[in-house]
Design a protein around this motif. Sequence first.
Motif, PDB file in Angstrom:
ATOM      1  N   PRO A 144      55.996  -7.477 106.354  1.00 44.14           N
ATOM      2  CA  PRO A 144      55.309  -6.896 105.909  1.00 44.14           C
ATOM      3  C   PRO A 144      56.263  -5.445 105.438  1.00 44.14           C
ATOM      4  N   VAL A 145      56.002  -5.163 104.663  1.00 44.24           N
ATOM      5  CA  VAL A 145      57.101  -3.632 103.876  1.00 44.24           C
ATOM      6  C   VAL A 145      56.813  -2.698 105.027  1.00 44.24           C
ATOM      7  N   SER A 146      55.444  -2.511 105.151  1.00 47.53           N
ATOM      8  CA  SER A 146      54.744  -1.312 106.696  1.00 47.53           C
ATOM      9  C   SER A 146      55.704  -1.530 107.858  1.00 47.53           C
TER      10      SER A 146
ATOM     11  N   VAL B  55      68.444  -8.685  86.896  1.00 44.33           N
ATOM     12  CA  VAL B  55      66.737  -8.244  86.431  1.00 44.33           C
ATOM     13  C   VAL B  55      65.404  -8.542  87.098  1.00 44.33           C
ATOM     14  N   ALA B  56      65.357  -9.619  87.424  1.00 49.51           N
ATOM     15  CA  ALA B  56      64.406 -10.202  88.268  1.00 49.51           C
ATOM     16  C   ALA B  56      64.509  -9.304  89.743  1.00 49.51           C
ATOM     17  N   GLU B  57      66.298  -9.184  90.416  1.00 49.70           N
ATOM     18  CA  GLU B  57      65.926  -8.500  91.656  1.00 49.70           C
ATOM     19  C   GLU B  57      65.276  -7.391  91.495  1.00 49.70           C
ATOM     20  N   MET B  58      66.395  -6.579  90.335  1.00 48.14           N
ATOM     21  CA  MET B  58      65.882  -5.214  90.409  1.00 48.14           C
ATOM     22  C   MET B  58      64.516  -4.914  90.018  1.00 48.14           C
ATOM     23  N   LYS B  59      63.656  -5.777  89.895  1.00 44.28           N
ATOM     24  CA  LYS B  59      62.471  -5.860  89.911  1.00 44.28           C
ATOM     25  C   LYS B  59      61.386  -5.630  90.631  1.00 44.28           C
ATOM     26  N   PHE B  60      62.100  -6.777  91.668  1.00 43.44           N
ATOM     27  CA  PHE B  60      61.802  -7.489  92.950  1.00 43.44           C
ATOM     28  C   PHE B  60      61.719  -6.366  94.356  1.00 43.44           C
ATOM     29  N   PHE B  61      62.943  -4.782  93.865  1.00 52.07           N
ATOM     30  CA  PHE B  61      62.993  -4.178  95.198  1.00 52.07           C
ATOM     31  C   PHE B  61      62.798  -2.721  94.272  1.00 52.07           C
ATOM     32  N   LYS B  62      62.443  -3.025  93.161  1.00 54.29           N
ATOM     33  CA  LYS B  62      61.405  -1.348  92.554  1.00 54.29           C
ATOM     34  C   LYS B  62      60.015  -1.969  93.195  1.00 54.29           C
ATOM     35  N   HIS B  63      59.466  -3.482  93.487  1.00 61.63           N
ATOM     36  CA  HIS B  63      58.497  -3.257  93.294  1.00 61.63           C
ATOM     37  C   HIS B  63      57.731  -3.259  95.380  1.00 61.63           C
ATOM     38  N   ILE B  64      59.064  -3.255  96.074  1.00 63.81           N
ATOM     39  CA  ILE B  64      59.279  -2.951  97.056  1.00 63.81           C
ATOM     40  C   ILE B  64      58.852  -1.703  97.654  1.00 63.81           C
ATOM     41  N   ALA B  65      59.942  -0.789  97.060  1.00 63.26           N
ATOM     42  CA  ALA B  65      59.964   0.548  96.825  1.00 63.26           C
ATOM     43  C   ALA B  65      58.452   1.332  97.038  1.00 63.26           C
ATOM     44  N   ARG B  66      57.295   1.175  95.693  1.00 58.63           N
ATOM     45  CA  ARG B  66      56.500   1.124  95.297  1.00 58.63           C
ATOM     46  C   ARG B  66      55.732   1.459  96.563  1.00 58.63           C
ATOM     47  N   ARG B  67      55.842   0.312  97.383  1.00 59.73           N
ATOM     48  CA  ARG B  67      54.691  -0.265  98.211  1.00 59.73           C
ATOM     49  C   ARG B  67      55.360   0.390  99.968  1.00 59.73           C
ATOM     50  N   ALA B  68      56.686   0.665  99.724  1.00 53.09           N
ATOM     51  CA  ALA B  68      56.834   1.003 101.186  1.00 53.09           C
ATOM     52  C   ALA B  68      56.391   2.573 101.756  1.00 53.09           C
ATOM     53  N   PRO B  69      56.300   2.531 103.100  1.00 52.51           N
ATOM     54  CA  PRO B  69      56.063   3.780 103.482  1.00 52.51           C
ATOM     55  C   PRO B  69      57.270   4.359 103.324  1.00 52.51           C
TER      56      PRO B  69
END
Length: 455
Positions: A365-367, A313-327
């Motif tokens: 950085p995700v950018s 669950v923690a790893e899934m939330k990390f990928f969701k966090h990245i997806a919200r900030r990714a171009p």
Amino acid sequence: MELRAKRLQRKRIQLEQEVEHLTPKQSGGVWGDLLWFALQSWQVWAAAGLLVLLLGLYFFWRKRSNEAENSSEEDEEHVSDNDLKWLLDEHIQWPVQDLQRGCERTIDLMDNYTGFFGHVLANSFYPVLERAIGVGSAFEGWSPREQDVVYRVLIPMEPPRGHSFHLELDSAGQRQVRNFRVRVQLECTCRRKQQAGDMLCFLHHPKEELRRNQDPSLLDTLCTGSYLDVHKTARWFRQLVKAVWPALPQSHNWHLVLLPSTRSCQFKVMNREASVRIEMLFGVRRGDSDIFVSSQPGYAGTPSTLWTETYDVAEMKFFKHIARRAPPDSLHLKCLQLFSHLQLGTGFSTYTMKTIVMHLLNTIPVSRWRRRHFLRRLGDINVKLRCCLEEKCLNHFIIGNKRLPQEIRLPLDIASAEPPNLFHHLAWYPAAHSQAMSEYQDLQHRLASVLLNGC
């Protein structure tokens, strides 16, 4: 690499031409005269000036060369529009499944199941089932396999009325895998009789009266001794899934097929157009954190009363966090997907590749994961893997990580712990390290083959 070499060659030729334009056209006569004058004692200052001019031209040329090399990343924008587009869209075959659609179908089905579970179990003493949480690669947005994607969900369980759960760490477990036992304890409900309705207290009412007027407690159904049993819970889930299926709206257009499993509930739903494979895991949350003890498979021979600590669950939330900030054109998932696909059949696990990419996403950085950075990020993953193999150390991503997003909640012992080394076996067994290095070379060859010849 060939395209980059050609670009640099063109830049070098262009710069040489610019330097030639800056020097006198009649180079032979002028240089001869300048050399003769430089040898004259009364023209030393002129020769010195000439030397300064030559050095200035040389350093000007070097500066332009460095600028050309440093601008290669910007040049990749032009390459990405053509060559990288061809490489990504035509040269590499990506899985064709619509993961987002599959996840939506799975969650819709699980929501319907959870609703009916609530009605069926309302007055029972079985675990209270909460809304399913999508976990694993599919819900993170990627898949290592071109076929047979598994949509994995975790269903949190709460204790029923008159019961409580207590997690006990198994000290005999492996260092890299933490296992817990879920001790089920009966609680007095005498003072809560109004809230519990007609419920009898398991602790203070006579056993004969309990047996005659009330359903058995959880200790008598899904436990071995005082501990919740994974295998018994899995069989109970399978019975629930099969019994409730005819009442679901999906049953009109889909066909249910239960699959063999001992620590989870696996099944397929199929129709003429699609087939979705689902694995239902069940677990108990650690406090109010995103860490659970779950029914996921452990090491061979894991006792049925052991529940493995999971960070899904923690790893899934990390990928969701990245997806919200990714171009919009971020390719971090494609990088992970490509490497995870390449490692199939080697000694490297999918989780190893996922851990490496998570570490890089937490530092780069995700950018910097956009389309034009694709080859550079592949190189970073490759270098990170090689360094971890050479150092025989790959730290767990969640445990002890001080740089996680605040939205990811960890128990204190997890947040402050020393991260375990996922490559600890390489330090203990030289033969395993030699084998891993050999498989790394094989992985490099596979990557080169894909980039040059396609897959």
